[in-house]
Design a protein around this motif. Structure first.
Motif, PDB file in Angstrom:
ATOM      1  N   LEU A  73       0.831  -1.210   0.000  1.00 58.00           N
ATOM      2  CA  LEU A  73       0.000   0.000   0.000  1.00 58.00           C
ATOM      3  C   LEU A  73       0.865   1.258   0.000  1.00 58.00           C
ATOM      4  N   GLU A  74       1.980   1.211   0.695  1.00 55.23           N
ATOM      5  CA  GLU A  74       2.855   2.381   0.789  1.00 55.23           C
ATOM      6  C   GLU A  74       3.683   2.612  -0.469  1.00 55.23           C
ATOM      7  N   HIS A  75       4.187   1.563  -1.058  1.00 52.79           N
ATOM      8  CA  HIS A  75       5.238   1.722  -2.077  1.00 52.79           C
ATOM      9  C   HIS A  75       4.849   1.265  -3.472  1.00 52.79           C
ATOM     10  N   ALA A  76       3.671   0.713  -3.652  1.00 57.37           N
ATOM     11  CA  ALA A  76       3.275   0.242  -4.995  1.00 57.37           C
ATOM     12  C   ALA A  76       2.852   1.435  -5.847  1.00 57.37           C
ATOM     13  N   LYS A  77       3.802   1.985  -6.583  1.00 56.33           N
ATOM     14  CA  LYS A  77       3.555   3.106  -7.486  1.00 56.33           C
ATOM     15  C   LYS A  77       4.018   2.694  -8.883  1.00 56.33           C
ATOM     16  N   LEU A  78       3.124   2.773  -9.848  1.00 55.64           N
ATOM     17  CA  LEU A  78       3.456   2.301 -11.193  1.00 55.64           C
ATOM     18  C   LEU A  78       4.605   3.090 -11.810  1.00 55.64           C
ATOM     19  N   HIS A  79       4.750   4.353 -11.437  1.00 60.49           N
ATOM     20  CA  HIS A  79       5.840   5.153 -11.986  1.00 60.49           C
ATOM     21  C   HIS A  79       7.139   4.982 -11.193  1.00 60.49           C
ATOM     22  N   LYS A  80       7.073   4.214 -10.060  1.00 57.20           N
ATOM     23  CA  LYS A  80       8.276   3.945  -9.260  1.00 57.20           C
ATOM     24  C   LYS A  80       8.331   2.468  -8.876  1.00 57.20           C
ATOM     25  N   PRO A  81       8.390   1.577  -9.854  1.00 51.46           N
ATOM     26  CA  PRO A  81       8.359   0.143  -9.522  1.00 51.46           C
ATOM     27  C   PRO A  81       9.601  -0.330  -8.762  1.00 51.46           C
ATOM     28  N   TYR A  82      10.694   0.444  -8.856  1.00 51.85           N
ATOM     29  CA  TYR A  82      11.930   0.033  -8.190  1.00 51.85           C
ATOM     30  C   TYR A  82      11.782  -0.030  -6.681  1.00 51.85           C
ATOM     31  N   LYS A  83      10.816   0.704  -6.127  1.00 48.11           N
ATOM     32  CA  LYS A  83      10.621   0.678  -4.676  1.00 48.11           C
ATOM     33  C   LYS A  83      10.116  -0.681  -4.195  1.00 48.11           C
ATOM     34  N   MET A  84       9.520  -1.445  -5.128  1.00 45.23           N
ATOM     35  CA  MET A  84       9.030  -2.781  -4.782  1.00 45.23           C
ATOM     36  C   MET A  84       9.971  -3.874  -5.298  1.00 45.23           C
ATOM     37  N   ASN A  85      11.059  -3.455  -5.944  1.00 44.92           N
ATOM     38  CA  ASN A  85      12.038  -4.400  -6.491  1.00 44.92           C
ATOM     39  C   ASN A  85      11.400  -5.368  -7.490  1.00 44.92           C
ATOM     40  N   VAL A  86      10.454  -4.881  -8.275  1.00 43.71           N
ATOM     41  CA  VAL A  86       9.827  -5.694  -9.319  1.00 43.71           C
ATOM     42  C   VAL A  86       9.677  -4.848 -10.579  1.00 43.71           C
ATOM     43  N   LYS A  87       9.384  -5.527 -11.691  1.00 40.75           N
ATOM     44  CA  LYS A  87       9.115  -4.814 -12.935  1.00 40.75           C
ATOM     45  C   LYS A  87       7.670  -4.319 -12.944  1.00 40.75           C
ATOM     46  N   VAL A  88       7.372  -3.410 -13.880  1.00 43.36           N
ATOM     47  CA  VAL A  88       6.042  -2.798 -13.918  1.00 43.36           C
ATOM     48  C   VAL A  88       4.962  -3.844 -14.147  1.00 43.36           C
ATOM     49  N   ASP A  89       5.199  -4.784 -15.088  1.00 47.40           N
ATOM     50  CA  ASP A  89       4.172  -5.784 -15.366  1.00 47.40           C
ATOM     51  C   ASP A  89       3.894  -6.667 -14.164  1.00 47.40           C
ATOM     52  N   GLN A  90       4.946  -6.958 -13.376  1.00 49.95           N
ATOM     53  CA  GLN A  90       4.756  -7.744 -12.154  1.00 49.95           C
ATOM     54  C   GLN A  90       4.023  -6.934 -11.092  1.00 49.95           C
ATOM     55  N   LEU A  91       4.353  -5.630 -11.036  1.00 49.12           N
ATOM     56  CA  LEU A  91       3.716  -4.769 -10.044  1.00 49.12           C
ATOM     57  C   LEU A  91       2.216  -4.658 -10.292  1.00 49.12           C
ATOM     58  N   VAL A  92       1.818  -4.611 -11.570  1.00 50.77           N
ATOM     59  CA  VAL A  92       0.389  -4.556 -11.898  1.00 50.77           C
ATOM     60  C   VAL A  92      -0.341  -5.774 -11.347  1.00 50.77           C
ATOM     61  N   LEU A  93       0.269  -6.946 -11.501  1.00 44.66           N
ATOM     62  CA  LEU A  93      -0.338  -8.181 -11.002  1.00 44.66           C
ATOM     63  C   LEU A  93      -0.405  -8.178  -9.480  1.00 44.66           C
ATOM     64  N   VAL A  94       0.637  -7.654  -8.837  1.00 43.25           N
ATOM     65  CA  VAL A  94       0.641  -7.567  -7.368  1.00 43.25           C
ATOM     66  C   VAL A  94      -0.499  -6.673  -6.881  1.00 43.25           C
ATOM     67  N   MET A  95      -0.681  -5.542  -7.536  1.00 45.94           N
ATOM     68  CA  MET A  95      -1.727  -4.594  -7.133  1.00 45.94           C
ATOM     69  C   MET A  95      -3.115  -5.191  -7.361  1.00 45.94           C
ATOM     70  N   GLN A  96      -3.265  -5.962  -8.430  1.00 47.16           N
ATOM     71  CA  GLN A  96      -4.548  -6.625  -8.661  1.00 47.16           C
ATOM     72  C   GLN A  96      -4.802  -7.675  -7.586  1.00 47.16           C
ATOM     73  N   ASP A  97      -3.776  -8.435  -7.253  1.00 50.17           N
ATOM     74  CA  ASP A  97      -3.931  -9.474  -6.232  1.00 50.17           C
ATOM     75  C   ASP A  97      -4.292  -8.887  -4.881  1.00 50.17           C
ATOM     76  N   ALA A  98      -3.760  -7.718  -4.578  1.00 51.33           N
ATOM     77  CA  ALA A  98      -4.047  -7.083  -3.287  1.00 51.33           C
ATOM     78  C   ALA A  98      -5.524  -6.752  -3.126  1.00 51.33           C
ATOM     79  N   LEU A  99      -6.245  -6.616  -4.271  1.00 47.80           N
ATOM     80  CA  LEU A  99      -7.659  -6.263  -4.219  1.00 47.80           C
ATOM     81  C   LEU A  99      -8.592  -7.461  -4.390  1.00 47.80           C
ATOM     82  N   LEU A 100      -8.057  -8.630  -4.672  1.00 47.49           N
ATOM     83  CA  LEU A 100      -8.913  -9.799  -4.833  1.00 47.49           C
ATOM     84  C   LEU A 100      -9.672 -10.083  -3.546  1.00 47.49           C
TER      85      LEU A 100
END
Length: 544
Positions: A73-100
């Motif tokens: 919730l704090e660091h998942a920003k699509l324009h700053k994926p490096y804060k989560m140590n993942v790529k943008v496409d992976q970050l999108v999936l993480v954010m979707q999973d968080a809302l399931l």
């Protein structure tokens, strides 16, 4: 990894955070299904995992999952994926999973694990939800409003989507409530369940547009911002912007699943909204119309894919049938009003774009010209001497004359006919002699010829007006016409001529109202006279 990073940022030991979870376990248990604690095979093997009891295993699992979610919730920003140590496409999936729905963690748990800082947990959650296309850049009211404590992250997302500003109807929880006013704000009557089936009508975009209903964007993305205003040439249905992309299906289906949970008492706001949109969108042409009006922003693919998506999303939905019933009634009222639909049909057919307007006016001009041609075909201009008439009027009387063509053959032709009529053995009424004599009485000077020529009565192919005047004066020499032939016509003309009132009125009309400049000069003279009178009055009666 993410849980460890969050715990490290709190400067609180994992044991202390775990202790918070254990201390509040009794208040957290009712927020989970009983099967989690009694029938989950995974937790029955707690000893193999190194835990002292199932509750101990559950509490550590809640700690890890809760801390990981807070980090997301704090660091998942699509324009700053490096804060989560993942790529943008992976970050999108993480954010979707968080809302399931199946991944939701109680807000109360997150609150216990949240570090005591100046940042508000609700604001962090709202910031995370901003990237889900449910608000425009210009309209961020959804995210700045105060919401009651949500059940979990998905519940907050639903509340934000269905939020109504204070000017609209909201319930105590800030959730969507059926509108009871529309357009001009007139109150709607409550609809009884037994009457709802008759009042709910389903018509797609193409049908509504053909009936004269225009579509306009409300410039927001809130489902609550739907309104309908009746008009004569077209009515207007305002719809919020709809963003359709690769995440839309998963997001909407997830919210629908949440609303359909047996233990969640709600107004089916998302289900009703999706069902309403599905009633408007049947074909790719419907999608195209909404796209052209900048209501539907298509980032998914073709119009066919979007139409199929909405038709799929609404499968087996059970919406609140009363939610949009007043809106549907207003649409049906327009649809059944034949006068409105006919006016709308005419407007859309002939005035919807510049080319249609040009074509319409061209058709009107063509019709007018056809009418004029028909009129002159029925009432053609004649050249018969018998077609002479006179009608009395107050400001002017009218003498109708047949067309007179004067060319190089006129003199010979007329003189030949006159000679024939004057043959001693030819008994006749001297029609040609009388006609030529009558015309000669009208034409003395070139100015007379000019007047007849300007009125398109005399068509001069001979030469100058002087030559035509001389011709008629010559033709009538030594003629013996039938004096009774035009006597009634001459009497009518004489009657007008001797009537002083008629002649004075005609003189005034011809002098002061015969053309625009004469009218302006007359009014200028009247104004000047009035001003002169006023000046004279004040000169005689000066003010003290």
């Amino acid at each position: 990894m993410w849980a460890a990073e969050y715990i490290g940022s709190t400067k609180i030991s994992p044991q202390e955070l775990h202790k918070k979870v254990v201390q509040n376990m009794e208040s957290l248990k009712p927020l989970f299904d009983d099967d989690l604690f009694t029938q989950n095979q995974r937790f029955s093997e707690y000893e193999k995992q190194g835990y002292g009891s199932p509750e101990d295993m559950i509490s550590w699992m809640l700690l890890v999952d809760g801390c990981a979610l807070l980090h997301i919730l704090e660091h998942a920003k699509l324009h700053k994926p490096y804060k989560m140590n993942v790529k943008v496409d992976q970050l999108v999936l993480v954010m979707q999973d968080a809302l399931l729905l199946e991944n939701q963690l109680p807000f109360l748990l997150l609150k216990h694990l949240w570090r005591d800082s100046k940042e508000n947990l609700m604001e962090i959650m709202k910031g995370f939800l901003r990237c889900h296309h449910w608000a425009t850049k210009e309209d961020q009211v959804n995210f700045t409003a105060d919401f009651p404590q949500p059940t979990h992250l998905l519940d907050l997302q639903r509340s934000i989507i269905l939020y109504k500003p204070p000017t609209q109807n909201t319930d105590k929880k800030g959730c969507c409530v059926p509108k009871r006013h529309i357009g001009n704000g007139s109150e709607a009557q409550d609809v009884s369940p037994e009457n709802q089936d008759d009042m709910v009508t389903y018509r797609n975009i193409k049908e509504l547009k053909a009936a004269g209903i225009e579509f306009m964007s409300s410039k927001t993305r809130r489902p609550a911002d739907i309104s309908f205003s009746l008009g004569w040439f077209h009515s207007t249905l305002k719809l919020p912007e709809i963003v359709v992309d690769d995440t839309t299906a998963a997001t909407v289906l997830n919210l629908i699943a949440y609303e359909m949970c047996p233990d969640f008492q709600n107004d089916y706001g998302i289900c009703s909204y999706v069902s309403f949109l599905d009633s408007l969108i049947d074909h790719p042409d419907d999608v195209k119309e909404l796209r052209q009006e900048r209501i539907l922003l298509n980032s998914l693919g073709s119009d066919e894919e979007v139409a199929d998506l909405f038709n799929t999303l609404s499968t087996d939905l059970v919406p609140d049938m009363g939610k949009y019933v007043h809106l549907r009634n207003q649409i049906e009222k327009h649809y059944k009003d034949k006068l409105r639909t006919w006016l709308a049909l005419g407007y859309n057919t002939y005035f919807s774009n510049p080319w249609a307007i040009i074509a319409f006016h061209a058709a009107v001009v063509g019709l007018v010209l056809t009418f004029v041609q028909t009129w002159y075909a029925i009432h053609p201009k004649t050249r018969r001497p018998a077609d002479i008439s006179f009608s009395l009027g107050w400001f002017h009387s009218t003498l109708k004359l047949p067309e007179i063509v004067v060319d190089d053959t006129t003199a010979a032709t007329v003189l030949n006919l006159i000679a024939y009529e004057m043959c001693p053995d030819f008994q006749n009424d001297y029609g040609i002699c009388s006609y030529v004599s009558f015309l000669d009485s009208l034409i003395d000077h070139p100015d007379d010829v000019k007047e007849l020529r300007q009125e398109r009565i005399l068509l001069n192919s001979l030469g100058s007006d002087e030559e035509v005047a001389d011709l008629f004066n010559t033709l009538s020499t030594d003629l013996v016409p039938d004096m009774g032939k035009y006597v009634h016509l001459r009497n009518q003309i004489e009657k007008h001529y001797k009537d002083k009132l008629r002649t004075w009125l005609a003189l005034g009309y011809n002098t002061y109202f015969s053309n625009p400049w004469a009218i302006i000069a007359f009014h200028a003279a009247v104004v000047g006279l009035v001003l002169t009178f006023v000046q004279t009055w004040y000169a005689i009666h000066p003010t003290k």
